[in-house]
Design a protein around this motif. Sequence first.
Motif, PDB file in Angstrom:
ATOM      1  N   ASN A 149      54.479 -35.041   8.908  1.00 49.66           N
ATOM      2  CA  ASN A 149      54.444 -35.874  10.110  1.00 49.66           C
ATOM      3  C   ASN A 149      55.871 -36.324  10.425  1.00 49.66           C
ATOM      4  N   ARG A 150      56.175 -36.447  11.717  1.00 46.12           N
ATOM      5  CA  ARG A 150      57.540 -36.711  12.182  1.00 46.12           C
ATOM      6  C   ARG A 150      57.617 -38.026  12.926  1.00 46.12           C
ATOM      7  N   MET A 151      58.656 -38.798  12.622  1.00 45.30           N
ATOM      8  CA  MET A 151      59.034 -39.937  13.461  1.00 45.30           C
ATOM      9  C   MET A 151      60.317 -39.561  14.185  1.00 45.30           C
ATOM     10  N   GLY A 152      60.260 -39.548  15.526  1.00 46.42           N
ATOM     11  CA  GLY A 152      61.433 -39.214  16.319  1.00 46.42           C
ATOM     12  C   GLY A 152      62.247 -40.455  16.660  1.00 46.42           C
ATOM     13  N   GLY A 156      60.617 -39.843  23.067  1.00 48.41           N
ATOM     14  CA  GLY A 156      59.534 -38.936  23.428  1.00 48.41           C
ATOM     15  C   GLY A 156      59.980 -37.634  24.066  1.00 48.41           C
ATOM     16  N   PHE A 157      61.272 -37.282  23.942  1.00 47.42           N
ATOM     17  CA  PHE A 157      61.775 -36.072  24.610  1.00 47.42           C
ATOM     18  C   PHE A 157      61.045 -34.820  24.131  1.00 47.42           C
ATOM     19  N   TYR A 158      60.942 -34.661  22.820  1.00 42.29           N
ATOM     20  CA  TYR A 158      60.286 -33.457  22.302  1.00 42.29           C
ATOM     21  C   TYR A 158      58.785 -33.497  22.561  1.00 42.29           C
ATOM     22  N   ASP A 159      58.158 -34.658  22.369  1.00 44.31           N
ATOM     23  CA  ASP A 159      56.705 -34.730  22.587  1.00 44.31           C
ATOM     24  C   ASP A 159      56.346 -34.398  24.032  1.00 44.31           C
ATOM     25  N   ARG A 160      57.120 -34.901  25.003  1.00 42.32           N
ATOM     26  CA  ARG A 160      56.840 -34.581  26.402  1.00 42.32           C
ATOM     27  C   ARG A 160      57.108 -33.105  26.702  1.00 42.32           C
ATOM     28  N   SER A 161      58.194 -32.595  26.159  1.00 40.49           N
ATOM     29  CA  SER A 161      58.571 -31.205  26.445  1.00 40.49           C
ATOM     30  C   SER A 161      57.633 -30.208  25.773  1.00 40.49           C
ATOM     31  N   LEU A 162      56.953 -30.641  24.716  1.00 40.94           N
ATOM     32  CA  LEU A 162      56.059 -29.750  23.968  1.00 40.94           C
ATOM     33  C   LEU A 162      54.590 -30.107  24.153  1.00 40.94           C
ATOM     34  N   ALA A 163      54.293 -30.958  25.132  1.00 38.19           N
ATOM     35  CA  ALA A 163      52.904 -31.397  25.338  1.00 38.19           C
ATOM     36  C   ALA A 163      51.974 -30.220  25.620  1.00 38.19           C
ATOM     37  N   PHE A 164      52.508 -29.136  26.186  1.00 39.08           N
ATOM     38  CA  PHE A 164      51.667 -27.959  26.474  1.00 39.08           C
ATOM     39  C   PHE A 164      51.055 -27.382  25.199  1.00 39.08           C
ATOM     40  N   SER A 186      54.224 -42.530   4.088  1.00 37.44           N
ATOM     41  CA  SER A 186      53.307 -42.017   5.115  1.00 37.44           C
ATOM     42  C   SER A 186      53.736 -42.538   6.477  1.00 37.44           C
ATOM     43  N   LEU A 187      53.374 -41.777   7.512  1.00 34.14           N
ATOM     44  CA  LEU A 187      53.660 -42.169   8.887  1.00 34.14           C
ATOM     45  C   LEU A 187      52.364 -42.132   9.688  1.00 34.14           C
ATOM     46  N   PRO A 188      52.194 -43.056  10.629  1.00 37.17           N
ATOM     47  CA  PRO A 188      51.020 -42.988  11.496  1.00 37.17           C
ATOM     48  C   PRO A 188      51.127 -41.805  12.450  1.00 37.17           C
ATOM     49  N   VAL A 189      50.002 -41.217  12.797  1.00 37.15           N
ATOM     50  CA  VAL A 189      49.972 -40.088  13.727  1.00 37.15           C
ATOM     51  C   VAL A 189      49.387 -40.565  15.048  1.00 37.15           C
ATOM     52  N   GLU A 190      50.148 -40.358  16.135  1.00 31.59           N
ATOM     53  CA  GLU A 190      49.707 -40.763  17.468  1.00 31.59           C
ATOM     54  C   GLU A 190      49.072 -39.572  18.178  1.00 31.59           C
ATOM     55  N   PRO A 191      48.185 -39.797  19.145  1.00 29.44           N
ATOM     56  CA  PRO A 191      47.525 -38.690  19.844  1.00 29.44           C
ATOM     57  C   PRO A 191      48.493 -37.747  20.543  1.00 29.44           C
ATOM     58  N   ASP A 193      51.550 -37.003  19.515  1.00 31.51           N
ATOM     59  CA  ASP A 193      52.454 -36.322  18.590  1.00 31.51           C
ATOM     60  C   ASP A 193      52.142 -34.834  18.547  1.00 31.51           C
ATOM     61  N   VAL A 194      53.171 -34.013  18.656  1.00 26.01           N
ATOM     62  CA  VAL A 194      53.000 -32.558  18.536  1.00 26.01           C
ATOM     63  C   VAL A 194      53.284 -32.198  17.077  1.00 26.01           C
ATOM     64  N   PRO A 195      52.312 -31.621  16.377  1.00 28.22           N
ATOM     65  CA  PRO A 195      52.485 -31.412  14.934  1.00 28.22           C
ATOM     66  C   PRO A 195      53.521 -30.350  14.602  1.00 28.22           C
ATOM     67  N   LEU A 196      54.241 -30.594  13.526  1.00 28.36           N
ATOM     68  CA  LEU A 196      55.193 -29.631  12.989  1.00 28.36           C
ATOM     69  C   LEU A 196      54.489 -28.717  11.991  1.00 28.36           C
ATOM     70  N   GLN A 197      55.009 -27.504  11.839  1.00 34.13           N
ATOM     71  CA  GLN A 197      54.533 -26.641  10.752  1.00 34.13           C
ATOM     72  C   GLN A 197      55.073 -27.120   9.402  1.00 34.13           C
ATOM     73  N   ALA A 198      56.321 -27.601   9.413  1.00 31.27           N
ATOM     74  CA  ALA A 198      56.972 -27.972   8.155  1.00 31.27           C
ATOM     75  C   ALA A 198      58.149 -28.886   8.453  1.00 31.27           C
ATOM     76  N   VAL A 199      58.590 -29.599   7.424  1.00 29.44           N
ATOM     77  CA  VAL A 199      59.865 -30.319   7.467  1.00 29.44           C
ATOM     78  C   VAL A 199      60.702 -29.815   6.295  1.00 29.44           C
ATOM     79  N   VAL A 200      61.930 -29.435   6.604  1.00 28.78           N
ATOM     80  CA  VAL A 200      62.863 -28.942   5.592  1.00 28.78           C
ATOM     81  C   VAL A 200      63.978 -29.968   5.443  1.00 28.78           C
TER      82      VAL A 200
END
Length: 209
Positions: A149-152, A156-164, A186-191, A193-200
Amino acid sequence: MNNLHHDTAPHSSDKRTLRRFLRHQRKALSQQQQQLAAQRLCDQLKTLPEIRRARRISLYLPVNGEIDPTPLIAWLRQRNVEIYLPVLQPFSANRLWFVAYRPNTPMVLNRFGICEPDLRFSAQRHNRLPTWALDTLIVPLVGFDANANRMGMGGGFYDRSLAFMHRPGPSPALIGVAHACQQVASLPVEPWDVPLQAVVSDHGCVRRQ
């Protein structure tokens, strides 16, 4: 991935305080620590299937202590991978274009002090790519947890741009990158939020369960 900051980080429900704490953590790293972390990060990224099979990748130029993915660029160019950068979209609230980053791309500082392709170059449609047509996006973050889970930054730039990506259809793989000290319990997940495959990070990789 071990992290020493779980016990000292503010509670995830206080997002503003947690963001400030985590940004301080990464800015406190020395230049030598940053350079070593960047190299370790890129060594990890080179092993990921989402990176190895991609022909069109977006990454970012770091600011304010963000981990630096740019040592990956020479390796990507050797593999003839097309590289794109996020650009603040004009006349649109908190959305991004993804614009070709070539050796001759003209660059400027945007309103956040981030280097990006200039507007005249970016406005030419042949110099940018629809977000869905990217294979992989390497995205910055302020905090992450063991479930990727990601905290930006909060804009909201990425979430808006990736809402599709909440709808069916072609979409890129999303890989978050960060310093290991940015991991929290842990981080809360918002509706939205666009999920990541992984965090490196410089210490390893966590994948969404």
